[in-house]
Design a protein around this motif. Structure first.
Motif, short mmCIF file in Angstrom:
data_model
loop_
_atom_site.label_atom_id
_atom_site.label_comp_id
_atom_site.label_asym_id
_atom_site.label_seq_id
_atom_site.Cartn_x
_atom_site.Cartn_y
_atom_site.Cartn_z
N ASP A 106 0.85 -1.20 0.00
CA ASP A 106 0.00 0.00 0.00
C ASP A 106 0.88 1.25 0.00
OD1 ASP A 106 -2.25 1.56 0.06
OD2 ASP A 106 -2.69 1.24 2.18
N ILE A 107 1.50 1.51 -1.13
CA ILE A 107 2.49 2.57 -1.23
C ILE A 107 1.83 3.95 -1.08
CG2 ILE A 107 2.33 2.61 -3.76
CD1 ILE A 107 5.38 3.15 -3.76
N ARG A 108 2.50 4.82 -0.37
CA ARG A 108 1.90 6.12 -0.03
C ARG A 108 1.73 7.04 -1.23
NH1 ARG A 108 3.35 8.58 4.24
NH2 ARG A 108 4.16 6.75 5.33
N THR A 109 2.41 6.79 -2.34
CA THR A 109 2.24 7.62 -3.53
C THR A 109 1.03 7.20 -4.37
OG1 THR A 109 3.81 6.19 -4.71
CG2 THR A 109 4.69 8.19 -3.68
N SER A 110 0.35 6.13 -3.98
CA SER A 110 -0.80 5.65 -4.74
C SER A 110 -2.01 6.55 -4.51
CB SER A 110 -1.13 4.22 -4.32
OG SER A 110 -2.39 3.82 -4.82
N ALA A 111 -2.86 6.64 -5.51
CA ALA A 111 -4.10 7.41 -5.39
C ALA A 111 -5.10 6.74 -4.47
CB ALA A 111 -4.72 7.60 -6.78
N VAL A 112 -4.88 5.45 -4.15
CA VAL A 112 -5.82 4.73 -3.27
C VAL A 112 -5.14 4.31 -1.96
CG1 VAL A 112 -7.25 3.92 -5.18
CG2 VAL A 112 -5.29 2.55 -4.48
N PHE A 113 -4.12 5.05 -1.56
CA PHE A 113 -3.38 4.77 -0.33
C PHE A 113 -4.31 4.79 0.88
CE2 PHE A 113 -0.43 6.64 3.04
CZ PHE A 113 0.17 5.42 3.35
N SER A 114 -4.21 3.75 1.73
CA SER A 114 -5.08 3.65 2.90
C SER A 114 -4.42 4.12 4.19
CB SER A 114 -5.55 2.20 3.08
OG SER A 114 -6.49 1.86 2.09
N GLY A 115 -3.14 4.52 4.13
CA GLY A 115 -2.53 5.11 5.30
C GLY A 115 -1.46 4.29 5.98
N TYR A 116 -1.21 3.05 5.48
CA TYR A 116 -0.22 2.18 6.12
C TYR A 116 0.69 1.58 5.05
CZ TYR A 116 -3.37 2.67 10.09
OH TYR A 116 -4.14 3.18 11.10
N VAL A 121 -7.46 -2.54 -1.10
CA VAL A 121 -6.59 -2.05 -2.18
C VAL A 121 -6.15 -3.23 -3.04
CG1 VAL A 121 -4.47 -0.82 -2.74
CG2 VAL A 121 -5.81 -0.15 -0.72
N GLY A 122 -6.47 -3.17 -4.32
CA GLY A 122 -6.16 -4.28 -5.22
C GLY A 122 -7.27 -5.28 -5.36
N CYS A 123 -8.32 -5.17 -4.51
CA CYS A 123 -9.52 -6.02 -4.59
C CYS A 123 -9.16 -7.51 -4.45
CB CYS A 123 -10.28 -5.75 -5.90
SG CYS A 123 -10.76 -4.01 -6.09
N GLY A 124 -10.05 -8.39 -4.90
CA GLY A 124 -9.81 -9.82 -4.82
C GLY A 124 -10.18 -10.45 -3.51
N LYS A 129 -6.51 -0.66 -8.04
CA LYS A 129 -7.89 -0.22 -7.87
C LYS A 129 -8.28 -0.36 -6.41
CE LYS A 129 -8.64 0.30 -12.36
NZ LYS A 129 -8.93 1.59 -12.98
N LEU A 130 -9.35 0.32 -6.01
CA LEU A 130 -9.83 0.25 -4.64
C LEU A 130 -11.24 -0.31 -4.60
CD1 LEU A 130 -9.47 0.96 -1.60
CD2 LEU A 130 -10.57 3.15 -2.13
N CYS A 131 -11.39 -1.45 -3.91
CA CYS A 131 -12.71 -1.99 -3.61
C CYS A 131 -13.10 -1.53 -2.21
CB CYS A 131 -12.71 -3.51 -3.67
SG CYS A 131 -12.85 -4.18 -5.35
N THR A 132 -14.39 -1.41 -1.97
CA THR A 132 -14.87 -1.00 -0.66
C THR A 132 -15.91 -2.00 -0.16
OG1 THR A 132 -16.59 0.40 -1.64
CG2 THR A 132 -14.47 1.44 -1.11
N ASP A 133 -16.09 -2.03 1.17
CA ASP A 133 -17.06 -2.92 1.80
C ASP A 133 -17.37 -2.33 3.17
OD1 ASP A 133 -18.58 -4.90 2.93
OD2 ASP A 133 -17.19 -6.54 2.48
N PRO A 134 -18.62 -1.91 3.43
CA PRO A 134 -18.95 -1.29 4.71
C PRO A 134 -19.10 -2.28 5.86
CG PRO A 134 -20.92 -1.44 3.37
CD PRO A 134 -19.78 -1.93 2.51
#
Length: 418
Positions: A100-110, A176-179, A198-203
């Protein structure tokens, strides 16, 4: 005779005793030597598009070494390959999985969070991007192999209620990366296949945090709940909002949405939660081994000696085939020899990098039977005997800088871990 590479009439790579390859750059005098059966070489070749410089490490199946993977001091933070290799006492190392690289547009913070399956010393530290290609080491009765992998983790409460665990050691709700498993969504549609960058989400997620993650579970918003577990799975307490300390030797199970409601109902203090995790190969066989290491990246490059670049299984776009970048590659010959290679790029006039197809042909020229691509670009790193052997660059023409990454594949001499 040293191995040399020359270009075939079709523009591929082949091994021979002479050709267009420059002599390997003499290694600097090391303070110690590589163990028997471990060999390191450097070469530069000229492809039609320009020069390519690469580094190759081979590890014979009977070499007195231990192969595995290591992460940094904690999984929530990235670290350089050289630092990780030093801590592990490794004689050689390369960078490993996507993260989860910090330069990514979908960076989650770690930025130490591995993306996809990561098993270290038989402990699942990151869930699979199901179906993505993985490198497997330390499996029972097998020296090493490459397969498409998936993982399944579950929790069963004392009252018999059970639920899938969506993730391990990552930010809940952001895949991040889905799957993943469960109700992952990509651009408004249900999605369970890998999707690189890509970023998948799930509440509604249940995410497990292990002591390797760090001192505190990931930050979470109001309404989330986490069960703080002792070593044996006994619930010490429920905590809300989630994001508190991970107990020594224990774990934290964090819930959002309906998963938070499940914890409130079934994870009562002093009850026991039983957590299990399994990893499976492409044939559905469970992977096992006392020192099992599994590291997902991709795509696959070779299968049974044939070029097989499975970009779809790894969620990559077709344009990934033609892009020219620095690469980190891993593979096995028929006799079980492990090949680790790094290819320099982004260095006009000195090394232009390779495409996926060229990377596959390079591994095949070194007699790899199966091979895969690891994380590349600015992450590509080869450390041998404590020295940085390649020239990592984050962009075209940038200065050489070793990037902090999530994990590394390491070669440790037998006496270092006896």
């Amino acid at each position: 005779m040293r191995r040399r590479l020359f270009l075939t009439a079709a523009g591929g790579w082949a091994l021979g005793g002479c050709g267009t390859a420059e002599a390997p750059r003499p290694p600097r005098t090391p303070a110690r030597r590589l163990p028997p059966g471990v060999r390191y070489e450097e070469h530069t070749v000229r492809l039609p598009a320009g020069p390519v410089r690469y580094q190759a490490l081979s590890v014979a199946p009977d070499a007195p070494v231990k192969l595995g993977a290591v992460h940094g001091a904690r999984l929530d933070s990235a670290e350089t390959v050289r630092s990780m290799a030093k801590r592990a006492g490794a004689v050689a190392a390369v960078n490993g999985s996507f993260f989860d690289i910090r330069t990514s547009a979908v960076f989650s913070g770690y930025d130490g969070d591995p993306l996809g399956l990561y098993v270290e010393h038989n402990a699942l530290l990151s869930e699979a991007a199901n179906g993505r290609t993985a490198l497997v080491l330390g499996e029972d009765a097998v020296s090493g192999r490459i397969t498409e992998a998936r993982s399944v983790s579950r929790v069963v409460a004392g009252d018999g209620a059970a639920r899938l665990i969506d993730g391990v050691n990552r930010m809940p709700g952001r895949i991040v990366g889905c799957g993943g498993v469960g109700g992952d969504v990509l651009q408004g549609k249900r999605h369970t296949a890998p999707a690189h960058n890509k970023l998948c989400t799930d509440p509604d997620e249940l995410v497990l945090f292990t002591p390797q993650w760090g001192t505190e579970a990931a930050r979470a918003p109001a309404g989330t709940v986490e069960a703080v577990l002792a070593a044996g799975g006994r619930v010490l307490r429920l905590r809300t909002p989630a994001g508190g300390p991970v107990p020594d030797g224990g774990r934290v199970l964090q819930g959002t949405g309906t998963a938070a409601a499940w914890l409130r109902r079934h994870a009562l203090p002093d009850t026991v939660l039983r957590i299990t995790s399994q990893v499976y190969d492409s044939a559905g066989r469970r992977l096992s081994g006392k020192n099992l290491t599994v590291l997902q990246a991709g795509p696959r490059l070779l299968r049974d000696g044939r070029v097989d670049i499975n970009i779809e299984a790894n969620g990559l776009s077709p344009t990934a085939l033609s892009q020219r970048h620095p690469r980190t590659l891993a593979g096995f010959t028929r006799d079980g020899t492990l090949l680790l290679m790094t290819v320099d790029g982004r260095d006009p006039g000195a090394s232009i990098g390779v495409t996926m197809a060229e990377a596959a042909e390079l591994m095949r020229a070194w007699h790899a039977h199966d091979a895969l691509n690891l994380d590349g670009g600015g992450s590509t790193t080869m450390v041998v005997l404590g020295q940085l052997r390649n020239r990592p660059r984050g962009s075209n023409g940038a200065r050489v800088t070793e990037r902090a990454v999530a994990n590394a594949l390491v070669v440790v001499a037998a006496q270092a871990h006896a």
